[in-house]
Design a protein around this motif. Structure first.
Motif, PDB file in Angstrom:
ATOM      1  N   PRO A  57      26.595  85.635 135.584  1.00 22.55           N
ATOM      2  CA  PRO A  57      26.324  84.570 134.614  1.00 22.55           C
ATOM      3  C   PRO A  57      26.581  85.055 133.182  1.00 22.55           C
ATOM      4  O   PRO A  57      26.231  86.177 132.823  1.00 22.55           O
ATOM      5  CB  PRO A  57      24.854  84.247 134.826  1.00 22.55           C
ATOM      6  N   VAL A  58      27.197  84.209 132.399  1.00 21.54           N
ATOM      7  CA  VAL A  58      27.561  84.580 131.035  1.00 21.54           C
ATOM      8  C   VAL A  58      26.353  84.581 130.099  1.00 21.54           C
ATOM      9  O   VAL A  58      26.338  85.321 129.117  1.00 21.54           O
ATOM     10  CB  VAL A  58      28.708  83.682 130.514  1.00 21.54           C
ATOM     11  N   LEU A  59      25.333  83.779 130.407  1.00 24.78           N
ATOM     12  CA  LEU A  59      24.114  83.792 129.598  1.00 24.78           C
ATOM     13  C   LEU A  59      23.184  84.885 130.106  1.00 24.78           C
ATOM     14  O   LEU A  59      23.007  85.044 131.317  1.00 24.78           O
ATOM     15  CB  LEU A  59      23.407  82.436 129.646  1.00 24.78           C
ATOM     16  N   SER A  60      22.591  85.613 129.179  1.00 26.16           N
ATOM     17  CA  SER A  60      21.755  86.751 129.549  1.00 26.16           C
ATOM     18  C   SER A  60      20.301  86.365 129.806  1.00 26.16           C
ATOM     19  O   SER A  60      19.463  87.232 129.985  1.00 26.16           O
ATOM     20  CB  SER A  60      21.809  87.812 128.447  1.00 26.16           C
ATOM     21  N   VAL A  61      20.000  85.075 129.825  1.00 29.31           N
ATOM     22  CA  VAL A  61      18.643  84.617 130.073  1.00 29.31           C
ATOM     23  C   VAL A  61      18.550  84.071 131.492  1.00 29.31           C
ATOM     24  O   VAL A  61      19.554  83.685 132.083  1.00 29.31           O
ATOM     25  CB  VAL A  61      18.191  83.562 129.050  1.00 29.31           C
ATOM     26  N   SER A  62      17.340  84.031 132.006  1.00 30.64           N
ATOM     27  CA  SER A  62      17.195  83.612 133.404  1.00 30.64           C
ATOM     28  C   SER A  62      16.302  82.387 133.594  1.00 30.64           C
ATOM     29  O   SER A  62      16.089  81.964 134.723  1.00 30.64           O
ATOM     30  CB  SER A  62      16.642  84.774 134.233  1.00 30.64           C
ATOM     31  N   THR A  63      15.787  81.823 132.492  1.00 29.30           N
ATOM     32  CA  THR A  63      14.909  80.661 132.642  1.00 29.30           C
ATOM     33  C   THR A  63      15.312  79.543 131.678  1.00 29.30           C
ATOM     34  O   THR A  63      15.792  79.806 130.570  1.00 29.30           O
ATOM     35  CB  THR A  63      13.432  81.008 132.371  1.00 29.30           C
ATOM     36  N   THR A  64      15.057  78.316 132.109  1.00 31.90           N
ATOM     37  CA  THR A  64      15.329  77.179 131.231  1.00 31.90           C
ATOM     38  C   THR A  64      14.321  77.123 130.087  1.00 31.90           C
ATOM     39  O   THR A  64      14.592  76.501 129.069  1.00 31.90           O
ATOM     40  CB  THR A  64      15.309  75.850 132.014  1.00 31.90           C
ATOM     41  N   ARG A  65      13.220  77.799 130.247  1.00 31.53           N
ATOM     42  CA  ARG A  65      12.220  77.848 129.167  1.00 31.53           C
ATOM     43  C   ARG A  65      12.839  78.471 127.911  1.00 31.53           C
ATOM     44  O   ARG A  65      12.655  77.975 126.802  1.00 31.53           O
ATOM     45  CB  ARG A  65      11.008  78.659 129.615  1.00 31.53           C
ATOM     46  N   THR A  66      13.594  79.542 128.087  1.00 31.11           N
ATOM     47  CA  THR A  66      14.274  80.174 126.958  1.00 31.11           C
ATOM     48  C   THR A  66      15.297  79.217 126.355  1.00 31.11           C
ATOM     49  O   THR A  66      15.412  79.095 125.133  1.00 31.11           O
ATOM     50  CB  THR A  66      14.960  81.477 127.392  1.00 31.11           C
ATOM     51  N   LEU A  67      16.039  78.517 127.202  1.00 28.71           N
ATOM     52  CA  LEU A  67      17.031  77.556 126.710  1.00 28.71           C
ATOM     53  C   LEU A  67      16.364  76.453 125.892  1.00 28.71           C
ATOM     54  O   LEU A  67      16.876  76.052 124.843  1.00 28.71           O
ATOM     55  CB  LEU A  67      17.810  76.956 127.874  1.00 28.71           C
TER      56      LEU A  67
END
Length: 192
Positions: free
Chosen positions: A101-111
């Motif tokens: 995955p290109v985004l380094s985050v794993s939760t929609t909470r961060t998004l």
């Protein structure tokens, strides 16, 4: 910016104009956020789908450059158009790990925090409180309305967005006319 109350919640649905969408993308603090916001505003992905995008999902087809969503809502596959600048950004950001995955985050909470922070920043800069209402889903809503405003065939919009039926699309996404559509309509009314 168009705002409408949700039927069953106290917050607002937001649709950005094309200029506002560009301004929002420019407010991204870094490449990760530019990619994330672009996936919502320019590809119509749901926030959970943003997390799974890899460089290998960007493909050149006979229809143009597309983004493959392997497991969208209901684990359904679809392809949606992707702007060249966003496709390049994804390919470059993940060139060392094309299957990751290109985004380094794993939760929609961060998004959601990213989207909220950018909206708050724009509210401060512009004095427009509507920016504070913006959610990850409003980016998808804005994309869907832009397709309708560009007169994309509704069945094709359904396909690109992964909607099951036109009624869902019309009820939840194409709920406000873009400022451009409203200007065109006003021009046809002599006394406005």
């Amino acid at each position: 910016m168009n705002l409408r109350e949700h039927d069953e919640r106290s917050d607002m649905k937001v649709w950005l104009s094309e200029d506002e969408a560009d301004r929002y993308l420019a407010a991204a603090e870094d490449t990760q956020r530019r990619i994330a916001f672009g996936l919502g505003l320019r590809c119509g992905l749901r926030s959970g789908e943003w997390l799974d995008v890899t460089p290998r999902d960007v493909v050149d087809t006979d229809a143009g450059t597309m983004l493959r969503v392997w497991e969208g809502k209901g684990d359904k596959f679809r392809e949606t158009p992707i702007p060249d600048v966003l496709a390049t950004r994804i390919r470059v950001a993940g060139e060392d790990a094309p299957d990751e995955p290109v985004l380094s985050v794993s939760t929609t909470r961060t998004l959601r925090r990213w989207v909220t922070r950018a909206g708050e920043q724009l509210a401060e800069e512009t004095g427009e409180p509507g920016w504070r209402e913006l959610s990850t889903h409003d980016l998808r809503r804005t994309w869907a309305t832009a397709l309708a405003d560009a007169e994309v065939d509704p069945l094709l919009a359904l396909d690109w967005g992964g909607w099951e039926d036109l009624e869902t699309f019309l009820d939840h996404y194409k709920g406000a006319y873009s400022p451009a559509a409203q200007r065109r309509a006003r021009e046809r009314v002599e006394w406005l």
